[in-house]
Design a protein around this motif. Structure first.
Motif, PDB file in Angstrom:
ATOM      1  N   LEU A   9     -31.558  10.398 -36.412  1.00 17.19           N
ATOM      2  CA  LEU A   9     -30.920  11.353 -35.174  1.00 17.19           C
ATOM      3  C   LEU A   9     -30.886  12.655 -35.761  1.00 17.19           C
ATOM      4  CD1 LEU A   9     -28.560  10.140 -32.453  1.00 17.19           C
ATOM      5  CD2 LEU A   9     -28.238  12.364 -33.557  1.00 17.19           C
ATOM      6  N   ILE A  10     -31.301  13.519 -35.026  1.00 16.01           N
ATOM      7  CA  ILE A  10     -31.106  15.142 -35.602  1.00 16.01           C
ATOM      8  C   ILE A  10     -30.255  16.006 -34.356  1.00 16.01           C
ATOM      9  CG2 ILE A  10     -32.587  17.135 -36.106  1.00 16.01           C
ATOM     10  CD1 ILE A  10     -34.716  15.592 -36.900  1.00 16.01           C
ATOM     11  N   LEU A  11     -29.296  16.465 -34.874  1.00 15.78           N
ATOM     12  CA  LEU A  11     -28.429  17.491 -34.216  1.00 15.78           C
ATOM     13  C   LEU A  11     -29.053  19.058 -34.358  1.00 15.78           C
ATOM     14  CD1 LEU A  11     -26.073  17.964 -32.342  1.00 15.78           C
ATOM     15  CD2 LEU A  11     -24.867  18.214 -34.474  1.00 15.78           C
ATOM     16  N   LEU A  12     -29.391  19.381 -33.099  1.00 11.74           N
ATOM     17  CA  LEU A  12     -29.992  20.715 -32.887  1.00 11.74           C
ATOM     18  C   LEU A  12     -28.745  21.583 -32.470  1.00 11.74           C
ATOM     19  CD1 LEU A  12     -33.516  20.294 -31.595  1.00 11.74           C
ATOM     20  CD2 LEU A  12     -32.549  20.406 -33.986  1.00 11.74           C
ATOM     21  N   CYS A  33     -35.050  10.990 -32.849  1.00 11.44           N
ATOM     22  CA  CYS A  33     -33.931  11.423 -31.695  1.00 11.44           C
ATOM     23  C   CYS A  33     -33.288  12.506 -31.892  1.00 11.44           C
ATOM     24  CB  CYS A  33     -32.893   9.938 -31.900  1.00 11.44           C
ATOM     25  SG  CYS A  33     -33.595   8.228 -31.656  1.00 11.44           S
ATOM     26  N   VAL A  34     -32.999  13.275 -30.697  1.00 10.10           N
ATOM     27  CA  VAL A  34     -32.398  14.621 -30.877  1.00 10.10           C
ATOM     28  C   VAL A  34     -31.490  14.725 -29.879  1.00 10.10           C
ATOM     29  CG1 VAL A  34     -33.110  16.990 -30.286  1.00 10.10           C
ATOM     30  CG2 VAL A  34     -34.845  15.564 -31.207  1.00 10.10           C
ATOM     31  N   LYS A  35     -30.226  15.326 -30.260  1.00  7.30           N
ATOM     32  CA  LYS A  35     -29.212  15.731 -29.565  1.00  7.30           C
ATOM     33  C   LYS A  35     -29.081  17.380 -29.798  1.00  7.30           C
ATOM     34  CE  LYS A  35     -28.036  11.580 -28.387  1.00  7.30           C
ATOM     35  NZ  LYS A  35     -28.176  11.131 -27.003  1.00  7.30           N
ATOM     36  N   ARG A  36     -28.453  17.877 -28.590  1.00  7.47           N
ATOM     37  CA  ARG A  36     -28.088  19.299 -28.923  1.00  7.47           C
ATOM     38  C   ARG A  36     -26.777  19.632 -28.589  1.00  7.47           C
ATOM     39  NH1 ARG A  36     -30.721  23.818 -24.429  1.00  7.47           N
ATOM     40  NH2 ARG A  36     -30.353  25.695 -25.636  1.00  7.47           N
ATOM     41  N   ALA A  37     -26.331  20.886 -29.492  1.00  6.76           N
ATOM     42  CA  ALA A  37     -25.018  21.462 -29.157  1.00  6.76           C
ATOM     43  C   ALA A  37     -25.166  22.862 -29.033  1.00  6.76           C
ATOM     44  CB  ALA A  37     -24.206  21.055 -30.259  1.00  6.76           C
ATOM     45  N   VAL A  38     -24.671  23.400 -28.062  1.00 10.38           N
ATOM     46  CA  VAL A  38     -24.543  24.818 -27.785  1.00 10.38           C
ATOM     47  C   VAL A  38     -23.375  25.812 -28.300  1.00 10.38           C
ATOM     48  CG1 VAL A  38     -26.502  24.814 -26.247  1.00 10.38           C
ATOM     49  CG2 VAL A  38     -24.100  24.633 -25.403  1.00 10.38           C
ATOM     50  N   THR A  39     -22.364  25.085 -28.595  1.00 13.71           N
ATOM     51  CA  THR A  39     -21.381  25.412 -29.127  1.00 13.71           C
ATOM     52  C   THR A  39     -20.632  24.872 -30.129  1.00 13.71           C
ATOM     53  OG1 THR A  39     -19.722  24.062 -27.462  1.00 13.71           O
ATOM     54  CG2 THR A  39     -20.564  26.162 -26.719  1.00 13.71           C
ATOM     55  N   ILE A  40     -19.594  25.400 -30.917  1.00  9.56           N
ATOM     56  CA  ILE A  40     -18.843  24.768 -32.272  1.00  9.56           C
ATOM     57  C   ILE A  40     -18.266  23.392 -31.636  1.00  9.56           C
ATOM     58  CG2 ILE A  40     -17.337  25.054 -33.742  1.00  9.56           C
ATOM     59  CD1 ILE A  40     -19.825  26.663 -34.710  1.00  9.56           C
ATOM     60  N   ILE A  48     -19.112  13.868 -34.341  1.00 12.20           N
ATOM     61  CA  ILE A  48     -17.841  12.448 -34.653  1.00 12.20           C
ATOM     62  C   ILE A  48     -18.816  11.291 -33.675  1.00 12.20           C
ATOM     63  CG2 ILE A  48     -15.820  11.879 -33.498  1.00 12.20           C
ATOM     64  CD1 ILE A  48     -14.811  14.796 -34.209  1.00 12.20           C
ATOM     65  N   GLU A  49     -19.531  11.701 -32.666  1.00 10.88           N
ATOM     66  CA  GLU A  49     -19.826  10.773 -31.611  1.00 10.88           C
ATOM     67  C   GLU A  49     -21.056   9.841 -32.288  1.00 10.88           C
ATOM     68  OE1 GLU A  49     -21.001  10.016 -26.918  1.00 10.88           O
ATOM     69  OE2 GLU A  49     -20.515  12.081 -27.774  1.00 10.88           O
ATOM     70  N   TYR A  50     -22.328  10.852 -32.981  1.00 13.14           N
ATOM     71  CA  TYR A  50     -23.420  10.130 -33.227  1.00 13.14           C
ATOM     72  C   TYR A  50     -23.511   9.987 -34.738  1.00 13.14           C
ATOM     73  CZ  TYR A  50     -24.264  11.142 -28.225  1.00 13.14           C
ATOM     74  OH  TYR A  50     -24.113  10.991 -26.781  1.00 13.14           O
ATOM     75  N   SER A  51     -22.914  10.646 -35.614  1.00 18.60           N
ATOM     76  CA  SER A  51     -22.911  10.725 -36.949  1.00 18.60           C
ATOM     77  C   SER A  51     -24.553  11.247 -37.364  1.00 18.60           C
ATOM     78  CB  SER A  51     -22.745   9.542 -37.537  1.00 18.60           C
ATOM     79  OG  SER A  51     -21.231   9.376 -37.474  1.00 18.60           O
ATOM     80  N   PRO A  52     -25.111  12.064 -36.879  1.00 26.89           N
ATOM     81  CA  PRO A  52     -26.483  12.564 -37.045  1.00 26.89           C
ATOM     82  C   PRO A  52     -26.963  12.500 -38.498  1.00 26.89           C
ATOM     83  CG  PRO A  52     -25.031  14.652 -36.690  1.00 26.89           C
ATOM     84  CD  PRO A  52     -24.121  13.444 -36.459  1.00 26.89           C
ATOM     85  N   ASP A  53     -28.275  12.172 -38.632  1.00 25.17           N
ATOM     86  CA  ASP A  53     -28.727  11.899 -40.129  1.00 25.17           C
ATOM     87  C   ASP A  53     -29.199  13.342 -40.593  1.00 25.17           C
ATOM     88  OD1 ASP A  53     -29.168   8.965 -40.173  1.00 25.17           O
ATOM     89  OD2 ASP A  53     -29.996   9.420 -38.330  1.00 25.17           O
ATOM     90  N   SER A  76     -14.312  20.529 -40.973  1.00 23.29           N
ATOM     91  CA  SER A  76     -13.664  19.748 -40.078  1.00 23.29           C
ATOM     92  C   SER A  76     -14.244  18.153 -39.827  1.00 23.29           C
ATOM     93  CB  SER A  76     -13.875  20.420 -38.376  1.00 23.29           C
ATOM     94  OG  SER A  76     -15.148  20.682 -38.287  1.00 23.29           O
ATOM     95  N   THR A  77     -15.665  17.961 -40.081  1.00 26.07           N
ATOM     96  CA  THR A  77     -16.260  16.913 -39.697  1.00 26.07           C
ATOM     97  C   THR A  77     -17.276  16.390 -40.847  1.00 26.07           C
ATOM     98  OG1 THR A  77     -17.937  17.967 -38.189  1.00 26.07           O
ATOM     99  CG2 THR A  77     -15.969  17.269 -37.358  1.00 26.07           C
ATOM    100  N   LEU A  78     -17.810  17.205 -41.420  1.00 19.78           N
ATOM    101  CA  LEU A  78     -18.965  16.995 -42.332  1.00 19.78           C
ATOM    102  C   LEU A  78     -18.283  16.187 -43.587  1.00 19.78           C
ATOM    103  CD1 LEU A  78     -21.394  19.849 -42.319  1.00 19.78           C
ATOM    104  CD2 LEU A  78     -21.640  17.748 -41.155  1.00 19.78           C
ATOM    105  N   ASN A  79     -17.979  15.086 -43.245  1.00 20.16           N
ATOM    106  CA  ASN A  79     -17.682  14.268 -44.387  1.00 20.16           C
ATOM    107  C   ASN A  79     -18.583  13.352 -45.138  1.00 20.16           C
ATOM    108  OD1 ASN A  79     -14.858  15.086 -44.068  1.00 20.16           O
ATOM    109  ND2 ASN A  79     -14.546  13.553 -42.574  1.00 20.16           N
ATOM    110  N   CYS A  80     -19.792  13.322 -44.548  1.00 22.32           N
ATOM    111  CA  CYS A  80     -20.776  12.629 -45.427  1.00 22.32           C
ATOM    112  C   CYS A  80     -21.900  13.548 -45.788  1.00 22.32           C
ATOM    113  CB  CYS A  80     -21.135  11.333 -44.308  1.00 22.32           C
ATOM    114  SG  CYS A  80     -21.930  12.149 -42.909  1.00 22.32           S
ATOM    115  N   VAL A  81     -22.767  12.931 -46.707  1.00 25.25           N
ATOM    116  CA  VAL A  81     -23.960  13.693 -47.039  1.00 25.25           C
ATOM    117  C   VAL A  81     -25.055  13.796 -45.933  1.00 25.25           C
ATOM    118  CG1 VAL A  81     -25.568  13.909 -48.968  1.00 25.25           C
ATOM    119  CG2 VAL A  81     -23.434  12.706 -49.321  1.00 25.25           C
ATOM    120  N   THR A  82     -24.588  14.828 -45.038  1.00 27.66           N
ATOM    121  CA  THR A  82     -25.748  15.034 -44.033  1.00 27.66           C
ATOM    122  C   THR A  82     -26.446  16.428 -44.390  1.00 27.66           C
ATOM    123  OG1 THR A  82     -24.198  14.301 -42.613  1.00 27.66           O
ATOM    124  CG2 THR A  82     -25.868  15.555 -41.691  1.00 27.66           C
TER     125      THR A  82
END
Length: 334
Positions: A9-12, A33-40, A48-53, A76-82
């Motif tokens: 899953l890739i977050l754009l 799989c693709v998810k999108r964000a347009v704001t911080i 938090i919700e999807y833990s993108p790869d 804030s949220t990048l606690n894993c090796v992403t």
């Protein structure tokens, strides 16, 4: 298409609709799989919700550039090796170097070229998968062989314990572990209980709760070291239980304020490690990759590697795991 792609899953983080459409088309064609964000805030929520790869961010993302966004997400949220990839307009060596020093993993250059994008993603995923496998192996070795009792928890439920914890508490391995409330007694200190609960709920991480009473016939007291271990086991916490001696317990009551620091200094002298080397050993003990250790301490990866080499030499260890176990046993905590 490769099953590997279907699971990724890739977050754009892309606010430009046209750019998002082009990139999304390429990725979905190849079964990502693709998810999108347009704001911080939306990016934080998606992580938090999807833990993108993997995360791809356009260089100008809303009011922030990709580097500012990376720093905000990391805090804030990048606690894993992403893996974090940035889309840039032109090749600028200074910009690229600055990004690499911050921890950016790779770059996509405009105009978008499908073959190049897919090659970069494949290599990043292969590297990340190997790293995660190594982290899991490293964690398992430390967890099983550590002389300090350890618990892996999902909020207030214990999922597993290491042999040292069973031995310390006198539990039979054949029996189910009790809940945390049946082990730790906070009746003496509501402040301790509040601090402990905040850690379990994820409001704070990597914290210490001192001089906690353990329920049971032995009447032990312990320091609890709580760490987020989402790098190894998704959405889990690690609790290290350091049993305190009577001498240390008295020091918490004010009878011997210097006893802890003096004892630790004596133990530290056995290996003659510097404070920086102890910092790196502590972070390494959580399975943190060299790249993230460097980012956390504000030094280069090469400097981290040099310190780790010195640690292994001073402790006469074949690898960093052996060094962690040796010092872990001497100092009774990471």
């Amino acid at each position: 298409m490769n099953q590997l792609h279907q699971e990724k899953l890739i977050l754009l983080n892309v606010s430009d609709d046209e750019l998002f459409g082009q990139l999304c088309g390429i990725l979905k064609t190849h079964k990502y799989c693709v998810k999108r964000a347009v704001t911080i805030p939306a990016a934080i929520q998606k992580i938090i919700e999807y833990s993108p790869d993997l995360i791809i961010c356009s260089h100008n993302f809303t009011d922030y550039d990709a580097y500012q966004t990376y720093n905000l997400l990391r805090r804030s949220t990048l606690n894993c090796v992403t893996p974090y990839v940035v889309i840039v307009e032109n090749y600028d060596s200074d910009e690229i170097m600055m990004g690499l020093e911050l921890g950016i993993d790779n770059f996509i250059f405009k105009p978008l070229i499908e073959k190049r994008i897919l090659t970069k993603l494949t290599l990043l995923f292969e590297k990340t998968d190997k790293l995660k496998a190594f982290e899991r192996s490293t964690f398992e070795k430390l967890f099983v062989s550590s002389p300090i009792g350890m618990l892996v928890c999902d909020t207030d439920r214990i999922e597993r314990a290491n042999p040292a914890f069973y031995q310390t508490m006198g539990f039979a391995k054949s029996l189910s572990l009790p809940g945390l409330k049946e082990i730790f007694d906070f009746s003496e200190s509501p402040k301790q209980q509040k601090q402990f609960c905040m850690c379990l709920k994820g409001h704070t991480t990597d914290c210490t709760v001192s001089n906690v009473h353990l329920k049971g016939e032995n009447g032990y007291r312990a320091n609890l070291y709580i760490s987020n271990i989402s790098n190894f086991v998704v959405n889990r916490l690690l609790i290290q239980v350091e049993i305190l001696s009577d001498h240390v317990v008295k020091s918490f009551s004010g009878n011997d304020h210097n006893s802890i620091s003096e004892t630790q200094n004596e133990q530290s002298a056995d290996f003659d490690l510097t404070s920086r080397e102890y910092d790196i050993l502590k972070i390494s003990g959580k399975g943190t990759p060299i790249k993230l250790i460097a980012a956390e301490l504000g030094i280069s990866q090469r400097t981290v590697e040099k310190h780790r080499s010195n640690i292994m030499r001073k402790t006469n260890s074949m690898n960093i795991i052996e060094a962690i176990i040796k010092v872990y046993g001497m100092n009774q905590k990471l």
